[in-house]
Scaffold this motif. Structure first.
Motif, PDB file in Angstrom:
ATOM      1  N   LEU A 186       6.747  -7.180  -1.991  1.00 23.41           N
ATOM      2  CA  LEU A 186       6.082  -6.358  -0.985  1.00 23.41           C
ATOM      3  C   LEU A 186       4.614  -6.761  -0.972  1.00 23.41           C
ATOM      4  O   LEU A 186       3.902  -6.566  -1.960  1.00 23.41           O
ATOM      5  CB  LEU A 186       6.234  -4.876  -1.328  1.00 23.41           C
ATOM      6  CG  LEU A 186       5.398  -3.900  -0.497  1.00 23.41           C
ATOM      7  CD1 LEU A 186       5.754  -3.965   0.973  1.00 23.41           C
ATOM      8  CD2 LEU A 186       5.556  -2.482  -1.030  1.00 23.41           C
ATOM      9  N   PHE A 188       0.702  -6.715   0.605  1.00 19.08           N
ATOM     10  CA  PHE A 188      -0.211  -5.681   1.096  1.00 19.08           C
ATOM     11  C   PHE A 188      -1.582  -6.328   1.270  1.00 19.08           C
ATOM     12  O   PHE A 188      -2.176  -6.830   0.309  1.00 19.08           O
ATOM     13  CB  PHE A 188      -0.261  -4.570   0.042  1.00 19.08           C
ATOM     14  CG  PHE A 188      -0.885  -3.278   0.477  1.00 19.08           C
ATOM     15  CD1 PHE A 188      -0.093  -2.236   0.919  1.00 19.08           C
ATOM     16  CD2 PHE A 188      -2.253  -3.087   0.421  1.00 19.08           C
ATOM     17  CE1 PHE A 188      -0.652  -1.014   1.286  1.00 19.08           C
ATOM     18  CE2 PHE A 188      -2.825  -1.880   0.779  1.00 19.08           C
ATOM     19  CZ  PHE A 188      -2.020  -0.840   1.222  1.00 19.08           C
ATOM     20  N   CYS A 225       9.878  -5.665  -5.423  1.00 17.92           N
ATOM     21  CA  CYS A 225      10.655  -4.539  -4.899  1.00 17.92           C
ATOM     22  C   CYS A 225      12.090  -4.981  -4.659  1.00 17.92           C
ATOM     23  O   CYS A 225      12.400  -6.175  -4.663  1.00 17.92           O
ATOM     24  CB  CYS A 225      10.029  -4.008  -3.603  1.00 17.92           C
ATOM     25  SG  CYS A 225      10.115  -5.155  -2.209  1.00 17.92           S
ATOM     26  N   TRP A 234       7.258   2.591   1.744  1.00 14.14           N
ATOM     27  CA  TRP A 234       6.055   2.301   0.975  1.00 14.14           C
ATOM     28  C   TRP A 234       4.790   2.685   1.749  1.00 14.14           C
ATOM     29  O   TRP A 234       4.053   1.835   2.227  1.00 14.14           O
ATOM     30  CB  TRP A 234       6.008   0.811   0.616  1.00 14.14           C
ATOM     31  CG  TRP A 234       6.987   0.438  -0.457  1.00 14.14           C
ATOM     32  CD1 TRP A 234       8.261   0.007  -0.295  1.00 14.14           C
ATOM     33  CD2 TRP A 234       6.741   0.482  -1.865  1.00 14.14           C
ATOM     34  NE1 TRP A 234       8.845  -0.231  -1.511  1.00 14.14           N
ATOM     35  CE2 TRP A 234       7.931   0.045  -2.496  1.00 14.14           C
ATOM     36  CE3 TRP A 234       5.643   0.848  -2.651  1.00 14.14           C
ATOM     37  CZ2 TRP A 234       8.051  -0.031  -3.880  1.00 14.14           C
ATOM     38  CZ3 TRP A 234       5.769   0.763  -4.039  1.00 14.14           C
ATOM     39  CH2 TRP A 234       6.948   0.330  -4.639  1.00 14.14           C
ATOM     40  N   ASP A 236       0.899   3.759   2.043  1.00 15.42           N
ATOM     41  CA  ASP A 236      -0.203   3.148   1.297  1.00 15.42           C
ATOM     42  C   ASP A 236      -0.395   3.771  -0.079  1.00 15.42           C
ATOM     43  O   ASP A 236      -0.577   3.053  -1.081  1.00 15.42           O
ATOM     44  CB  ASP A 236      -1.503   3.265   2.091  1.00 15.42           C
ATOM     45  CG  ASP A 236      -1.522   2.357   3.315  1.00 15.42           C
ATOM     46  OD1 ASP A 236      -0.495   1.703   3.581  1.00 15.42           O
ATOM     47  OD2 ASP A 236      -2.567   2.297   3.994  1.00 15.42           O
ATOM     48  N   PHE A 239       2.084   2.621  -2.637  1.00 16.97           N
ATOM     49  CA  PHE A 239       1.837   1.241  -3.037  1.00 16.97           C
ATOM     50  C   PHE A 239       0.706   1.171  -4.062  1.00 16.97           C
ATOM     51  O   PHE A 239       0.826   0.520  -5.097  1.00 16.97           O
ATOM     52  CB  PHE A 239       1.497   0.372  -1.818  1.00 16.97           C
ATOM     53  CG  PHE A 239       1.191  -1.047  -2.197  1.00 16.97           C
ATOM     54  CD1 PHE A 239       2.195  -1.993  -2.290  1.00 16.97           C
ATOM     55  CD2 PHE A 239      -0.114  -1.445  -2.494  1.00 16.97           C
ATOM     56  CE1 PHE A 239       1.916  -3.295  -2.668  1.00 16.97           C
ATOM     57  CE2 PHE A 239      -0.407  -2.744  -2.870  1.00 16.97           C
ATOM     58  CZ  PHE A 239       0.621  -3.664  -2.954  1.00 16.97           C
ATOM     59  N   GLU A 242       1.709   2.466  -7.495  1.00 17.60           N
ATOM     60  CA  GLU A 242       2.612   1.563  -8.215  1.00 17.60           C
ATOM     61  C   GLU A 242       1.882   0.312  -8.679  1.00 17.60           C
ATOM     62  O   GLU A 242       2.090  -0.169  -9.808  1.00 17.60           O
ATOM     63  CB  GLU A 242       3.798   1.195  -7.327  1.00 17.60           C
ATOM     64  CG  GLU A 242       4.896   0.409  -8.036  1.00 17.60           C
ATOM     65  CD  GLU A 242       5.615   1.221  -9.108  1.00 17.60           C
ATOM     66  OE1 GLU A 242       6.156   0.599 -10.051  1.00 17.60           O
ATOM     67  OE2 GLU A 242       5.630   2.464  -9.020  1.00 17.60           O
ATOM     68  N   LYS A 263       1.510  -5.454   6.169  1.00 15.71           N
ATOM     69  CA  LYS A 263       2.492  -5.263   5.108  1.00 15.71           C
ATOM     70  C   LYS A 263       3.730  -6.078   5.444  1.00 15.71           C
ATOM     71  O   LYS A 263       4.105  -6.199   6.613  1.00 15.71           O
ATOM     72  CB  LYS A 263       2.911  -3.788   4.981  1.00 15.71           C
ATOM     73  CG  LYS A 263       1.880  -2.824   4.445  1.00 15.71           C
ATOM     74  CD  LYS A 263       2.509  -1.423   4.338  1.00 15.71           C
ATOM     75  CE  LYS A 263       1.504  -0.379   3.954  1.00 15.71           C
ATOM     76  NZ  LYS A 263       2.117   0.966   3.880  1.00 15.71           N
TER      77      LYS A 263
END
Length: 391
Positions: A186, A188, A225, A234, A236, A239, A242, A263
Motif C-alpha cells: 500500500l 502513500f 498489506c 485504509w 489516512d 495508515f 500502522e 494512494k
C-alpha cells in the motif's frame, strides 16, 4: 515510414534506448499507446543505481537530477523498531544511489527528445509486429482510425509486462518464470517532510514498512498489506498509525502526518522471460522481467538492458558485426537474474509471509542480526543495492 529501429513503448527503457541510438546517429521511431501526460504521470520507482545515474550523465540528461536529486550514501534496516545503518559508500568504494523519481526522469527524456530528433508517435493503437523472423520487420498500428505502417531493421519491445512484444515470440521458444507473492504494498504519497534523510526498510511482526521520499518536502511511504484489501479500508489516520507502529518509536517520532494525494495497492511478483531476443525482436525492461519493488531494481534493470542493446546495435550498424546482437539476451539475463535474486532475498527477509511460523520468524530475525554484525554481509547487501557492475 521507415527507420532503423522501431521502439515499442515510451517508458524508461524505450526512451533511454531512443536517446542512446540518437547519440550514435541511428534512426529510431518510438510508438506509444498512450499520450505523454499519461506516461509521465505514472508513479513508479525513485531510487537510481550508479549505473543509471552514469547513463543519464552520458546522455547529458543529468542537470536537473544533479540539482534536485537526493544523493544517498547509505540506507537503513529496522527490526521491530530497532534501526541500524548500512554505509553504502564506505562498503562499495564510494558508490551511492540517487533518489530521483521515475516521473522526473521521464520528463527529462521527453523534454530533450525534439531537439535530438527523437521521434515519438503518441496514441498508437492496435500495434502489431510482423516479419520478426525475417530481414525486414513491419510494425502496424492505427491512429485516429487510420492504418499506419513502419518498416525497420529491428524492433525493440519496451512496452511493459502487458505489451504486445513478448507475446510476439512463439510459445515454442518463450520460457517464462514467475513467483507471485501473497501480499502487496500500500503506497502513500504526501507533501510532508521525510521521517529520515535516508530510506528505512522495516521488518515488524505485523509486516513490512518502507519510509522513503521524493524530495525534502514530499514523502513516499509503504506498508505491506493483503491482496484482498481495498483502498477504502485504509483511511489516512489508519495508515499513519500502522506505519508508525511498524517503523518503531524512534522513527515514528519523526513522522510528519498529512493528507495523501495518491494512494495505490500494488501486488508483488518476480517474473523473467527467456530469451530476450527472437529474430529481429529484442525485449527490454518490464517486457522481459518484473522484480518486486524491494531494492528498487525495476527502472535500473531497464537502463542496463538498453545499455547492452544499444552497444549491440551500434556495433552492428557501424561495423556490420553481429556478435553483440547474438549475445544480447545472455548478457542481459545474467544481470537480470542477479537482480531477481537480490530482490527476492531482500523481500524474504523484510516481509511477513502468511505461512510464517515462529521458527521462520526466528530465522528471519537471525538473518537481519547477522547483517547488523557482519561487515561481509553488509558489503554484499550494499554491492547489490547500489547496482552490480555492467559486465
Amino acid at each position: 515510414m521507415k527507420t532503423d529501429i522501431a521502439i515499442i513503448g515510451a517508458g524508461p527503457a524505450g526512451m533511454l534506448l531512443a536517446h542512446l541510438l540518437s547519440q550514435e546517429g541511428i534512426s529510431a521511431v518510438v510508438l506509444e499507446r498512450r499520450d505523454r501526460a499519461y506516461v509521465e504521470a505514472r508513479v513508479r520507482a525513485g531510487v537510481l543505481e550508479q549505473v543509471t545515474v552514469d547513463l543519464l550523465r552520458r546522455l547529458g540528461l543529468n542537470a536537473r537530477m544533479e540539482r534536485e536529486g537526493l544523493v544517498h550514501g547509505g540506507t537503513n534496516l529496522a527490526l521491530d523498531g530497532e534501526l541500524f545503518h548500512i554505509d553504502l559508500a564506505a562498503l562499495t568504494g564510494g558508490r551511492h544511489v540517487v533518489v530521483y523519481g521515475q516521473q522526473e526522469v521521464m520528463k527529462d527524456l521527453f523534454d530533450a527528445a525534439p531537439a535530438r530528433g527523437v521521434e515519438i508517435v503518441w496514441n498508437a493503437e492496435d500495434v502489431a509486429l510482423h516479419g520478426l523472423d525475417g530481414d525486414e520487420p513491419i510494425v502496424t498500428w492505427t491512429a485516429q482510425g487510420e492504418a499506419k505502417q513502419l518498416a525497420c531493421r529491428f524492433v525493440a519491445g519496451c512496452d511493459g509486462f502487458h505489451g504486445v512484444s513478448r507475446a510476439a515470440i512463439p510459445a515454442t521458444v518463450l520460457r517464462q518464470f514467475e513467483r507471485v507473492y501473497p501480499f502487496g504494498w500500500l503506497g502513500f504519497l504526501a507533501d510532508v517532510p521525510p521521517a529520515d534523510e535516508e530510506l528505512v526498510y522495516a521488518n515488524h511482526e505485523r509486516g513490512f514498512a518502507l519510509a522513503s521520499m521524493r524530495s525534502p518536502t514530499r514523502s513516499r511511504y509503504y506498508v505491506q498489506c493483503g491482496l484482498e484489501e481495498k483502498l477504502e479500508d485504509w483511511p489516512d489516520e489508519r495508515f499513519w498509525d500502522e506505519l508508525c507502529l511498524r517503523l518503531g518509536p524512534q522513527l515514528a517520532a519523526k513522522v510528519t502526518r498529512g493528507a495523501a494525494f495518491e494512494k495505490s495497492i500494488a501486488p508483488l511478483r518476480s517474473f523473467v522471460a527467456e530469451p530476450m531476443r527472437w529474430g529481429r525482436l529484442f525485449l527490454a525492461g518490464d517486457a522481459a522481467h518484473i522484480v518486486p519493488p524491494t531494492g528498487a531494481k525495476g527502472m535500473n534493470l531497464a537502463a542496463s538492458d538498453v545499455t547492452f542493446l544499444a552497444e549491440a546495435l551500434v556495433e552492428f550498424f557501424k561495423s556490420g558485426k553481429a556478435g553483440g546482437i547474438e549475445g544480447y539476451s545472455a548478457r542481459a539475463l545474467a544481470r537480470v537474474w542477479k537482480a531477481e535474486r537480490f530482490s527476492w532475498w531482500f523481500t524474504s527477509v523484510t516481509h511477513r509471509f502468511p505461512e510464517m511460523d515462529g521458527f521462520s520468524r526466528r530465522l528471519q530475525m537471525a538473518e537481519l542480526d547477522y547483517i547488523r554484525q557482519s561487515e561481509a554481509a553488509q558489503r554484499s547487501l550494499a554491492e547489490n543495492y547500489v547496482g552490480l557492475p555492467m559486465l
